[in-house]
Design an enzyme around this catalytic site. Structure first.
Site, PDB file in Angstrom:
ATOM      1  N   HIS A 152      79.127  44.346  39.992  1.00 55.94           N
ATOM      2  CA  HIS A 152      77.892  44.230  39.379  1.00 55.94           C
ATOM      3  C   HIS A 152      76.780  43.914  40.185  1.00 55.94           C
ATOM      4  O   HIS A 152      75.895  43.017  40.137  1.00 55.94           O
ATOM      5  CB  HIS A 152      78.076  43.582  38.269  1.00 55.94           C
ATOM      6  CG  HIS A 152      78.634  42.160  38.171  1.00 55.94           C
ATOM      7  ND1 HIS A 152      77.944  41.175  39.170  1.00 55.94           N
ATOM      8  CD2 HIS A 152      79.194  41.398  37.522  1.00 55.94           C
ATOM      9  CE1 HIS A 152      78.480  40.055  39.156  1.00 55.94           C
ATOM     10  NE2 HIS A 152      79.367  39.843  38.033  1.00 55.94           N
TER      11      HIS A 152
ATOM     12  N   HIS B  77      88.022  31.891  31.090  1.00 55.88           N
ATOM     13  CA  HIS B  77      86.610  32.546  31.574  1.00 55.88           C
ATOM     14  C   HIS B  77      86.543  33.850  30.733  1.00 55.88           C
ATOM     15  O   HIS B  77      87.581  34.450  30.805  1.00 55.88           O
ATOM     16  CB  HIS B  77      86.383  32.503  32.919  1.00 55.88           C
ATOM     17  CG  HIS B  77      85.124  33.007  33.336  1.00 55.88           C
ATOM     18  ND1 HIS B  77      84.148  32.929  32.538  1.00 55.88           N
ATOM     19  CD2 HIS B  77      84.416  33.908  34.193  1.00 55.88           C
ATOM     20  CE1 HIS B  77      82.985  33.548  33.005  1.00 55.88           C
ATOM     21  NE2 HIS B  77      83.163  34.099  34.127  1.00 55.88           N
TER      22      HIS B  77
ATOM     23  N   GLU C 299      84.808  36.243  31.414  1.00 55.68           N
ATOM     24  CA  GLU C 299      84.013  37.715  31.911  1.00 55.68           C
ATOM     25  C   GLU C 299      85.125  38.690  32.274  1.00 55.68           C
ATOM     26  O   GLU C 299      86.115  38.326  32.299  1.00 55.68           O
ATOM     27  CB  GLU C 299      83.291  37.171  33.283  1.00 55.68           C
ATOM     28  CG  GLU C 299      82.384  38.359  33.847  1.00 55.68           C
ATOM     29  CD  GLU C 299      81.510  37.950  34.828  1.00 55.68           C
ATOM     30  OE1 GLU C 299      81.459  36.819  35.314  1.00 55.68           O
ATOM     31  OE2 GLU C 299      80.752  38.969  35.422  1.00 55.68           O
TER      32      GLU C 299
ATOM     33  N   ASP D 150      86.224  40.551  34.141  1.00 55.18           N
ATOM     34  CA  ASP D 150      87.415  40.713  35.419  1.00 55.18           C
ATOM     35  C   ASP D 150      88.605  39.816  35.193  1.00 55.18           C
ATOM     36  O   ASP D 150      89.538  39.749  35.857  1.00 55.18           O
ATOM     37  CB  ASP D 150      86.711  40.352  36.779  1.00 55.18           C
ATOM     38  CG  ASP D 150      85.814  39.206  36.913  1.00 55.18           C
ATOM     39  OD1 ASP D 150      85.358  38.866  35.692  1.00 55.18           O
ATOM     40  OD2 ASP D 150      85.655  38.554  37.654  1.00 55.18           O
TER      41      ASP D 150
ATOM     42  N   HIS E  71      80.556  29.706  35.975  1.00 61.56           N
ATOM     43  CA  HIS E  71      78.877  29.969  36.048  1.00 61.56           C
ATOM     44  C   HIS E  71      78.599  30.479  34.584  1.00 61.56           C
ATOM     45  O   HIS E  71      77.731  31.086  34.476  1.00 61.56           O
ATOM     46  CB  HIS E  71      78.830  30.912  36.919  1.00 61.56           C
ATOM     47  CG  HIS E  71      79.485  32.441  36.740  1.00 61.56           C
ATOM     48  ND1 HIS E  71      78.844  33.479  36.884  1.00 61.56           N
ATOM     49  CD2 HIS E  71      80.786  32.757  36.462  1.00 61.56           C
ATOM     50  CE1 HIS E  71      79.668  34.535  36.655  1.00 61.56           C
ATOM     51  NE2 HIS E  71      80.812  33.981  36.418  1.00 61.56           N
TER      52      HIS E  71
ATOM     53  N   ASP F   1      86.444  31.359  38.332  1.00 63.07           N
ATOM     54  CA  ASP F   1      85.586  31.757  39.549  1.00 63.07           C
ATOM     55  C   ASP F   1      85.243  30.560  40.391  1.00 63.07           C
ATOM     56  O   ASP F   1      85.072  30.908  41.691  1.00 63.07           O
ATOM     57  CB  ASP F   1      84.460  32.075  38.793  1.00 63.07           C
ATOM     58  CG  ASP F   1      84.239  33.626  38.029  1.00 63.07           C
ATOM     59  OD1 ASP F   1      85.252  34.101  38.453  1.00 63.07           O
ATOM     60  OD2 ASP F   1      83.564  33.923  37.304  1.00 63.07           O
TER      61      ASP F   1
ATOM     62  N   TYR G 164      79.827  34.249  48.064  1.00 60.24           N
ATOM     63  CA  TYR G 164      80.011  33.956  46.651  1.00 60.24           C
ATOM     64  C   TYR G 164      79.165  32.994  46.009  1.00 60.24           C
ATOM     65  O   TYR G 164      78.839  33.140  44.961  1.00 60.24           O
ATOM     66  CB  TYR G 164      81.609  33.688  46.555  1.00 60.24           C
ATOM     67  CG  TYR G 164      82.415  33.827  45.406  1.00 60.24           C
ATOM     68  CD1 TYR G 164      82.767  35.099  44.599  1.00 60.24           C
ATOM     69  CD2 TYR G 164      82.262  32.618  44.203  1.00 60.24           C
ATOM     70  CE1 TYR G 164      83.306  35.020  43.206  1.00 60.24           C
ATOM     71  CE2 TYR G 164      82.646  32.760  43.083  1.00 60.24           C
ATOM     72  CZ  TYR G 164      83.261  33.974  42.601  1.00 60.24           C
ATOM     73  OH  TYR G 164      83.502  33.977  41.270  1.00 60.24           O
TER      74      TYR G 164
ATOM     75  N   HIS H  85      89.649  34.205  42.165  1.00 56.36           N
ATOM     76  CA  HIS H  85      89.350  35.396  43.159  1.00 56.36           C
ATOM     77  C   HIS H  85      89.703  34.597  44.558  1.00 56.36           C
ATOM     78  O   HIS H  85      89.424  33.541  44.868  1.00 56.36           O
ATOM     79  CB  HIS H  85      88.000  35.632  43.370  1.00 56.36           C
ATOM     80  CG  HIS H  85      87.243  36.060  41.930  1.00 56.36           C
ATOM     81  ND1 HIS H  85      87.667  37.408  41.418  1.00 56.36           N
ATOM     82  CD2 HIS H  85      86.311  35.473  41.079  1.00 56.36           C
ATOM     83  CE1 HIS H  85      87.060  37.689  40.479  1.00 56.36           C
ATOM     84  NE2 HIS H  85      86.203  36.876  40.017  1.00 56.36           N
TER      85      HIS H  85
HETATM   86 FE1  FEO Z   1      82.826  35.362  36.031  1.00 60.05          FE
HETATM   87 FE2  FEO Z   1      85.284  36.433  38.243  1.00 60.05          FE
HETATM   88  O1  FEO Z   1      84.080  36.542  36.555  1.00 60.05           O
END
Ligand code: FEO
Length: 397
Positions: A24, A78, A80, A82, A144, A163, A191, A224
């Protein structure tokens, strides 16, 4: 596709996205991973899922150690996509008895996935028995996203942080001690600069809270990059340093150019900064990516922005990076602005307002040049660089 063993009872069952290069709007030059974790307790538990298209990879890894139907609990740290994109398919296939998320997670997942399965809300301090071990929850609001949450596996002493403490770094080596610092450090910093920076005050408060809770995990397992097992304090200390945004004698000159005039000005300004004793980096948006500029800005105290005028506005590449940097809310910046024009200097002088929007304290008035800079413009540019350098020196005293 095999699961990778983390401890006797914990397995990594995520996916590696080797070739993603744009996350993104963030350039992910080393790809990324979407980490999901399977705990083989008496009530087998899955922590997080993966990006939707990696659902088959995650399920294959799960199936390498357990029949997925035996999973009783899914935790979503989370929302999001992903990490939650594969959740509906996973729930349909696994049919877990319980699904847990934070209060905001429930709202987000409901709006995104329109799920037909019930979810239970947990908050900081809540615990669930997973049979042979306990998971306690710590909400990490705005780290976040509003829904972000940590899960702590008590007996194993592993903190699953989603994250936070992660990085976009594709690797087949699952642990910190198996990865070279010279390769990952920039990715961890990038990051932080691109994802976490706007929430630095919350990071500092949160690190303090976690310390007061007495948590001292033997492993930190983010969603991640790799797992921190050799020295989890390393990434925690890096976060504390990055969040503090302590001033450093370094400045960026971020610009683009049409016919070379703005570039010449950038070079004069860089010379002024160098003469003032400040480390300087020139970043042309003709060749730099916005997310690399953000990374360079993380340890900079100076930001000087320059643009030519195009169609009564600033250059599109500059509008792009300035919009991006505005959202990242870097603190403690001093700087200035400059640019060249043909017949309308207005857009260059309006960069003074942009500095204000970016939270940059201007060290000198905007410098503009009608077409090619002459000697007086060259001197004004050097003076701008020197003024920024002096302001930085004052802040470092
Ligand atoms: Fe906030 Fe890895 O997504």
């Amino acid at each position: 596709m095999q699961a990778i063993q983390v401890t006797d009872k914990v397995y990594w069952v995520g996916a590696i996205d080797w070739n993603i290069r744009d996350f993104h709007g963030y350039s992910t030059n080393r790809g990324t991973t979407y980490n999901a974790y399977l705990i083989l307790s008496d009530k087998p538990t899955l922590i997080d899922t993966v990006k939707k298209e990696f659902y088959p990879e995650m399920m294959a890894r799960i199936a390498s150690v357990i029949d997925p139907k035996k999973i009783e609990i899914i935790i979503s740290n989370h929302s999001e996509m992903d990490h939650s994109g594969a959740l509906p398919e996973a729930v349909a296939a696994i049919e877990p008895k319980e699904i847990y998320c934070s209060d905001m997670g429930l709202k987000d997942l409901s709006a995104q996935l329109h799920p037909k399965f019930p979810m239970k809300v947990v908050k900081t301090g809540d615990k669930i028995d997973i049979g042979g071990d306990t998971i306690s929850f710590v909400e990490a609001r705005m780290l976040h996203w509003p829904d972000s949450m940590f899960s702590y596996l008590e007996k194993e002493n592993i903190l699953f942080t989603n994250d936070v403490f992660g990085m976009h770094y594709a690797t087949s080596r699952l642990f910190d001690d198996e990865n070279e610092e010279r390769l990952w450090l920039y990715e961890a910093e990038k990051y932080y600069a691109n994802i976490v920076l706007p929430y630095s005050d919350i990071v500092l408060r949160f690190l303090d809270t976690v310390q007061k809770m007495g948590l001292s995990p033997k492993m930190i397992a983010p969603d991640h990059g790799f797992i921190w097992r050799k020295d989890p304090s390393k990434i925690v200390n890096l976060y504390a340093k990055w969040a503090a945004q302590a001033p450093k004698n370094k400045a960026l000159v971020v610009y683009d150019t049409m016919w070379g005039s703005t570039q010449k000005m950038a070079q004069y300004i860089a010379e002024g900064l160098r003469l003032g004793g400040t480390e300087v980096k020139l970043l042309s948006m003709h060749s730099c990516h916005r997310s690399d500029v953000a990374t360079e800005l993380l340890d900079s105290s100076g930001l000087i922005i320059g643009s030519p005028v195009l169609n009564s506005g600033i250059f599109p590449s500059m509008a792009d990076v300035l919009c991006y940097l505005k959202g990242l809310k870097k603190k403690h910046l001093v700087g200035g602005a400059f640019g060249s024009y043909g017949w309308n200097p207005g857009p260059v002088h309006a960069l003074a307002n942009t500095l204000t929007e970016l939270g940059v304290e201007a060290a000198a008035p905007v410098v503009s040049s009608k077409f090619v800079p002459d000697d007086s413009v060259a001197q004004a540019c050097k003076a701008l660089g020197l003024a920024v350098s002096q302001k930085i020196a004052e802040k470092l005293k």
